[in-house]
Enzyme design. Sequence first.
Site, PDB file in Angstrom:
ATOM      1  N   CYS A 114       0.868  -1.171   0.000  1.00 56.33           N
ATOM      2  CA  CYS A 114       0.000   0.000   0.000  1.00 56.33           C
ATOM      3  C   CYS A 114       0.908   1.225   0.000  1.00 56.33           C
ATOM      4  O   CYS A 114       1.723   1.385   0.907  1.00 56.33           O
ATOM      5  CB  CYS A 114      -0.874  -0.049   1.249  1.00 56.33           C
ATOM      6  SG  CYS A 114      -1.841   1.427   1.520  1.00 56.33           S
ATOM      7  N   CYS A 121      -2.418  15.288   3.193  1.00 59.67           N
ATOM      8  CA  CYS A 121      -3.616  15.206   2.363  1.00 59.67           C
ATOM      9  C   CYS A 121      -4.474  16.420   2.691  1.00 59.67           C
ATOM     10  O   CYS A 121      -4.495  16.861   3.827  1.00 59.67           O
ATOM     11  CB  CYS A 121      -4.376  13.920   2.704  1.00 59.67           C
ATOM     12  SG  CYS A 121      -5.859  13.655   1.719  1.00 59.67           S
ATOM     13  N   CYS A 125     -10.854  14.250   5.719  1.00 61.78           N
ATOM     14  CA  CYS A 125     -11.810  13.278   6.259  1.00 61.78           C
ATOM     15  C   CYS A 125     -11.630  13.218   7.781  1.00 61.78           C
ATOM     16  O   CYS A 125     -10.509  13.135   8.276  1.00 61.78           O
ATOM     17  CB  CYS A 125     -11.594  11.893   5.642  1.00 61.78           C
ATOM     18  SG  CYS A 125     -11.803  11.887   3.851  1.00 61.78           S
ATOM     19  N   CYS A 128      -9.632  10.254   9.646  1.00 64.70           N
ATOM     20  CA  CYS A 128      -8.370   9.792   9.048  1.00 64.70           C
ATOM     21  C   CYS A 128      -7.179  10.580   9.587  1.00 64.70           C
ATOM     22  O   CYS A 128      -7.204  11.812   9.614  1.00 64.70           O
ATOM     23  CB  CYS A 128      -8.477   9.948   7.535  1.00 64.70           C
ATOM     24  SG  CYS A 128      -6.957   9.544   6.672  1.00 64.70           S
ATOM     25  N   SER A 200      -7.435   4.031  -4.994  1.00 69.06           N
ATOM     26  CA  SER A 200      -8.576   4.372  -4.147  1.00 69.06           C
ATOM     27  C   SER A 200      -8.739   5.884  -4.061  1.00 69.06           C
ATOM     28  O   SER A 200      -7.786   6.606  -3.795  1.00 69.06           O
ATOM     29  CB  SER A 200      -8.337   3.790  -2.751  1.00 69.06           C
ATOM     30  OG  SER A 200      -9.361   4.179  -1.865  1.00 69.06           O
ATOM     31  N   SER A 223     -13.973   5.490  -1.692  1.00 67.49           N
ATOM     32  CA  SER A 223     -14.267   5.590  -0.260  1.00 67.49           C
ATOM     33  C   SER A 223     -15.629   6.241  -0.112  1.00 67.49           C
ATOM     34  O   SER A 223     -15.754   7.454  -0.255  1.00 67.49           O
ATOM     35  CB  SER A 223     -13.198   6.449   0.424  1.00 67.49           C
ATOM     36  OG  SER A 223     -11.953   5.806   0.287  1.00 67.49           O
ATOM     37  N   HIS A 225     -18.302   5.315   2.503  1.00 64.84           N
ATOM     38  CA  HIS A 225     -18.410   5.508   3.955  1.00 64.84           C
ATOM     39  C   HIS A 225     -19.752   5.999   4.472  1.00 64.84           C
ATOM     40  O   HIS A 225     -19.887   6.219   5.677  1.00 64.84           O
ATOM     41  CB  HIS A 225     -17.325   6.464   4.473  1.00 64.84           C
ATOM     42  CG  HIS A 225     -15.917   6.039   4.179  1.00 64.84           C
ATOM     43  ND1 HIS A 225     -15.529   4.728   4.103  1.00 64.84           N
ATOM     44  CD2 HIS A 225     -14.800   6.760   3.947  1.00 64.84           C
ATOM     45  CE1 HIS A 225     -14.243   4.660   3.827  1.00 64.84           C
ATOM     46  NE2 HIS A 225     -13.774   5.875   3.724  1.00 64.84           N
ATOM     47  N   ASN A 299     -10.433   2.203  12.337  1.00 63.33           N
ATOM     48  CA  ASN A 299      -9.193   2.127  13.086  1.00 63.33           C
ATOM     49  C   ASN A 299      -9.146   3.442  13.867  1.00 63.33           C
ATOM     50  O   ASN A 299      -8.801   4.478  13.307  1.00 63.33           O
ATOM     51  CB  ASN A 299      -8.046   2.041  12.069  1.00 63.33           C
ATOM     52  CG  ASN A 299      -6.835   1.364  12.640  1.00 63.33           C
ATOM     53  OD1 ASN A 299      -6.632   1.368  13.849  1.00 63.33           O
ATOM     54  ND2 ASN A 299      -6.025   0.802  11.775  1.00 63.33           N
ATOM     55  N   CYS A 342      -3.879   3.916  10.063  1.00 66.09           N
ATOM     56  CA  CYS A 342      -3.205   4.359   8.848  1.00 66.09           C
ATOM     57  C   CYS A 342      -2.784   5.814   9.018  1.00 66.09           C
ATOM     58  O   CYS A 342      -3.578   6.642   9.430  1.00 66.09           O
ATOM     59  CB  CYS A 342      -4.157   4.295   7.657  1.00 66.09           C
ATOM     60  SG  CYS A 342      -5.455   3.071   7.815  1.00 66.09           S
TER      61      CYS A 342
HETATM   62  N1  SAH Z   1      -7.527   9.249  -0.411  1.00 66.16           N
HETATM   63  C1  SAH Z   1      -7.857   7.930  -0.838  1.00 66.16           C
HETATM   64  C2  SAH Z   1      -6.856   6.853  -0.434  1.00 66.16           C
HETATM   65  C3  SAH Z   1      -6.299   6.882   0.958  1.00 66.16           C
HETATM   66  S1  SAH Z   1      -7.221   6.308   2.325  1.00 66.16           S
HETATM   67  C4  SAH Z   1      -9.225   7.543  -0.388  1.00 66.16           C
HETATM   68  O1  SAH Z   1      -9.847   8.313   0.345  1.00 66.16           O
HETATM   69  O2  SAH Z   1      -9.729   6.519  -0.798  1.00 66.16           O
HETATM   70  C5  SAH Z   1      -7.491   4.580   2.155  1.00 66.16           C
HETATM   71  C6  SAH Z   1      -8.780   4.124   2.823  1.00 66.16           C
HETATM   72  O3  SAH Z   1      -8.645   4.079   4.271  1.00 66.16           O
HETATM   73  C7  SAH Z   1      -9.944   5.061   2.557  1.00 66.16           C
HETATM   74  O4  SAH Z   1     -11.088   4.307   2.325  1.00 66.16           O
HETATM   75  C8  SAH Z   1     -10.042   5.813   3.862  1.00 66.16           C
HETATM   76  O5  SAH Z   1     -11.277   6.431   4.003  1.00 66.16           O
HETATM   77  C9  SAH Z   1      -9.754   4.730   4.866  1.00 66.16           C
HETATM   78  N2  SAH Z   1      -9.355   5.206   6.189  1.00 66.16           N
HETATM   79  C10 SAH Z   1      -8.671   6.304   6.524  1.00 66.16           C
HETATM   80  N3  SAH Z   1      -8.521   6.409   7.854  1.00 66.16           N
HETATM   81  C11 SAH Z   1      -9.147   5.346   8.383  1.00 66.16           C
HETATM   82  C12 SAH Z   1      -9.333   4.891   9.718  1.00 66.16           C
HETATM   83  N4  SAH Z   1      -8.870   5.562  10.751  1.00 66.16           N
HETATM   84  N5  SAH Z   1     -10.010   3.736   9.899  1.00 66.16           N
HETATM   85  C13 SAH Z   1     -10.491   3.039   8.840  1.00 66.16           C
HETATM   86  N6  SAH Z   1     -10.334   3.419   7.563  1.00 66.16           N
HETATM   87  C14 SAH Z   1      -9.682   4.555   7.328  1.00 66.16           C
END
Ligand code: SAH
Length: 360
Positions: A114, A121, A125, A128, A200, A223, A225, A299, A342
């Site tokens: 990954c 970023c 979100c 995140c 993604s 994503s 959600h 997470n 992450c």
């Molecule tokens: N910007 C892109 C790729 C990076 S994030 C995107 O948004 O898809 C990769 C995935 O992990 C995304 O689905 C994101 O929403 C999710 N993610 C980020 N932080 C997280 C967390 N704390 N717990 C679970 N998933 C998370």
Amino acid sequence: MVNLKDLQLQELENFIKNLGEPKFRAKQIFRWMYQDCGSGAEARPGGVTAFSQMTNVPKSLREKLSECADLGILTPLQVQISRMDGTRKYLFGLEDGNAIESVFMKYKYGNSICVSSQAGCRMGCKFCASGMDGLRRNLTPGEIIGQILAAEKDTGEKIRHVVVMGTGEPFDNYQNLSAFLRLLHDPDGLNLSWRNVTVSTCGIVPGIRDFAEDFPQVNLAISLHAPNDQIRSSMMPVSRAYPMDQLLDACRDYTKKTSRRITFEYTLVNGVNDQMIHARELAERLRGMLCHVNLIPLNAVKESGMHTTSRKDVQQFQAFLEKKGVPATIRRELGDDIDGACGQLRLNQCRKGGKEQKEF
Ligand code: SAH
């Protein structure tokens, strides 16, 4: 200094010609960077790490190159290795002091990585860790592919699958993402099949439309959600720019054009988007689409104040979607023992501002 990993083979050919050298040298150099990596005990994937190892390239050219170019080698500041399943989390330091994260994972079908596409970023979100300190800058193509080569070098193993799901929004760095994907697929580069690559996005609609045109064979994950704009906007500011109707329209057009199934990622947050009414609304919106939902238990990041959903509720959510005809899986958790959500390795590093080395 030019990072040679920022160049496509053709660009490297021009670069070499400008140095007054024959064009065919470019292919030799290119292959040393991605494929030829010594013989016998020294044969490890991940390409060479110094011009001196390019043994079929004349010394005079190697010297010329080391004056104006480098190989963009990433070195880990930290490596966390899971004792449970061999997952490795890397924190790489960049030239300008920024740090990025990558995760190496072992699956039955082969090794996967990954990678990050940006340092930080700007999507914001709420759940995140990657966006909490905003965007520092875009990564170059060489810095993205460098993560794969460094992990191959460190593990001594080939990587067959790549997901662009680390820090950053790939479609906010579209040009460099595209150049990176071409390096991945180039038969003289990493020679990876498009089908083994997944990008993604948080849902940048023009990016999805361009991607369908430019990379119809690469897998796309969205994503999502949330089942509606109200909840989605409370979690993901991007939703205000690209509401769900627009997003799902772009997804339908994508599948029409590419015949490829889309993965919708759905991070379950306790009390926010994980109730049965949410599962029902989601199933209604996705019904009939060529898609599959990947449920991710949150997470939990301390700063977000959000909590994860119980295993039982995750399973119930999944069962409901399946019953309504929407295929759903629960993301397998790898590297549980090295945890930290992450983006957290990097966040801690940024906030400390230091370069402390840590052994695990
Ligand atoms: N910007 C892109 C790729 C990076 S994030 C995107 O948004 O898809 C990769 C995935 O992990 C995304 O689905 C994101 O929403 C999710 N993610 C980020 N932080 C997280 C967390 N704390 N717990 C679970 N998933 C998370």
